[in-house]
Design an enzyme around this catalytic site. Structure first.
Site, short mmCIF file in Angstrom:
data_model
loop_
_atom_site.label_atom_id
_atom_site.label_comp_id
_atom_site.label_asym_id
_atom_site.label_seq_id
_atom_site.Cartn_x
_atom_site.Cartn_y
_atom_site.Cartn_z
N HIS A 1 -9.80 0.65 0.08
CA HIS A 1 -10.75 1.25 1.05
C HIS A 1 -11.53 2.43 0.45
CE1 HIS A 1 -7.31 3.87 1.78
NE2 HIS A 1 -6.74 3.04 2.65
N ASP B 1 -8.18 -3.55 6.98
CA ASP B 1 -7.13 -2.54 7.19
C ASP B 1 -6.61 -2.64 8.62
OD1 ASP B 1 -5.40 -0.49 6.49
OD2 ASP B 1 -6.87 1.11 6.80
N GLU C 1 0.87 -1.18 0.00
CA GLU C 1 0.00 0.00 0.00
C GLU C 1 0.91 1.23 0.00
OE1 GLU C 1 -3.68 2.03 2.50
OE2 GLU C 1 -2.74 0.19 3.25
N HIS D 1 -14.98 4.54 9.39
CA HIS D 1 -14.36 4.92 8.12
C HIS D 1 -15.38 5.35 7.06
CE1 HIS D 1 -10.70 3.18 9.79
NE2 HIS D 1 -10.04 3.70 8.77
N ASN E 1 -12.26 6.31 1.48
CA ASN E 1 -11.23 6.82 2.38
C ASN E 1 -9.97 7.19 1.61
OD1 ASN E 1 -12.56 4.32 4.33
ND2 ASN E 1 -12.68 6.43 4.97
N HIS F 1 0.17 7.61 6.30
CA HIS F 1 1.40 7.19 5.61
C HIS F 1 2.46 8.27 5.76
CE1 HIS F 1 -0.07 3.68 3.08
NE2 HIS F 1 -1.14 4.08 3.75
N GLY G 1 -5.83 3.19 10.53
CA GLY G 1 -6.19 1.80 10.35
C GLY G 1 -7.33 1.40 11.27
#
Length: 383
Positions: A215, A273, A130, A250, A218, A142, A309
């Site tokens: 996802h 996730d 990812e 989410h 998101n 991230h 997550g």
């Protein structure tokens, strides 16, 4: 080992049946018959099970579990801990998922998964990268310092043929259609996500061979009346699969229902996730690239406020899909088993209980909680 499982209730991936028997030999299903028709018990181990037997769950996005995080320790021991934690919740096949990181960690993760695949490590189907070729405005948690343009170093990792099933999530505004075509040619399943791309750029990536969205809703450009964005392109596509996180945080239930109604049947799959606290105590917290992530109930937040997550597990996602979205139990189970298996190209091996399929099975109690999990006919969790 030859065995016969006699169950009160069976969901074979298509419909429910009562009082059935599943015969297993060498990790594969050899017959599915009525319990009253079982005759050859001398050469089998016979187990009678109370509850509902279903196909095992397949999760294409698993970052961690059992206190372990794949990025933090990309080792076979780490994968074993993660797999064991998720088996408690019915996951029999998964992709260890590495989020955006340094190329040295990517290499180590790939080497680890190659060993796991070679050794047929329980539950490991391949690897999901990812990132790191994502959009900074849609990076989520991230780490920005590792987000970068794709280079030959990453391409060589993605092109390896010893990693099982390979999924790469990328932002199409930062990766050319030529590179996407090259990845697809190398056997990569390209998913789009963590992206601020416009509708036309997304469609160009789909035409180049991208087949999924990571996802849905998101960390991607939203659907607008004049600019459909990535969400609009995802919902419009008849061919692409969409992963959906059904944890109540989410994605709003109404948005999830809109997606399921818009997409052709079979093109929306449940994903977790999942992060390290899955299978851990309620107060479990962890560090992600040096940043503290705190658990509050069933929600994970970074110190800066972003969702970080999930503590979602697959049986929880199934039950939420019934309770929050109003889906029938059969469809929710298919979204956790057959549909992700089909996305991965494993629909002839996983997602159904029928002869020739791998004996990846989940036994649910009357409250639809997991009481037993089998991988290739072996019990990997029993309550």
């Amino acid at each position: 080992m030859k065995q016969i499982l006699i169950v009160e209730r069976l969901f074979d991936g298509e419909s429910f049946h009562k009082n059935m028997a599943v015969t297993i030999d060498a990790g594969k299903i050899t017959a599915v018959i009525r319990a009253e028709d079982v005759i050859d018990v001398e050469h089998h181990t016979v187990t009678k099970l109370a509850g509902t037997l279903t196909p095992g769950f397949v999760d294409v996005q698993v970052n961690g579990g059992g206190g372990a995080l794949f990025n933090a320790e990309p080792s076979t021991e780490c994968i074993e801990i993660i797999g064991r934690a998720h088996a408690r919740f019915g996951t029999t096949g998964f992709l260890p998922t590495l989020i955006t990181d340094d190329v040295s960690i990517m290499t180590k993760a790939a080497d680890t998964v190659a060993v796991a695949i070679a050794n047929q490590q329980a539950g490991v189907l391949g690897i999901h990268f990812e990132g790191p070729h994502l959009s900074v405005p849609k990076k989520g948690v991230h780490p920005q310092r590792y987000i970068r343009q794709i280079s030959e170093k990453e391409l060589s990792i993605f092109s390896r043929q010893d990693l099982g099933i390979k999924v790469v999530t990328l932002a199409p505004e930062n990766v050319s259609t030529q590179v996407i075509k090259a990845l697809v040619s190398a056997g990569v399943k390209v998913c789009l996500g963590h992206s601020n791309a416009d509708y036309d750029t997304v469609n160009a990536a789909l035409e180049a061979g991208a087949t999924g969205f990571t996802h849905l809703y998101n960390a991607m450009s939203a659907l607008g009346s004049r600019e459909p964005g990535m969400v609009g392109a995802a919902l419009e596509s008849q061919d692409a699969w969409c992963g959906l996180i059904v944890d109540g945080h989410h994605v709003h239930p109404a948005a999830a229902k809109i997606a399921i109604n818009a997409k052709p049947k079979g093109k929306v799959m449940l994903v977790t996730d999942a992060m390290p606290p899955v299978g851990m105590s309620d107060d479990a917290s962890f560090k992600l690239f040096g940043t503290q992530v705190t658990r509050q109930g069933d929600r994970l937040n970074a110190a800066t406020g972003e969702l970080a997550g999930c503590v979602l597990d697959m049986v929880g996602a199934v039950n939420n899909s019934v309770a929050m979205l109003g889906l029938c139990h059969e469809e929710a189970l298919r979204m956790a088993s057959l549909y992700p298996a089909t996305f991965l190209g494993l629909e002839q091996q996983l997602g159904l209980i029928k002869p020739g399929y791998r004996a990846d099975l989940v036994l649910l109690n009357p409250a639809n909680k997991v009481s037993r999990t089998y991988i290739a006919g072996n019990v990997v969790f029993a309550q």
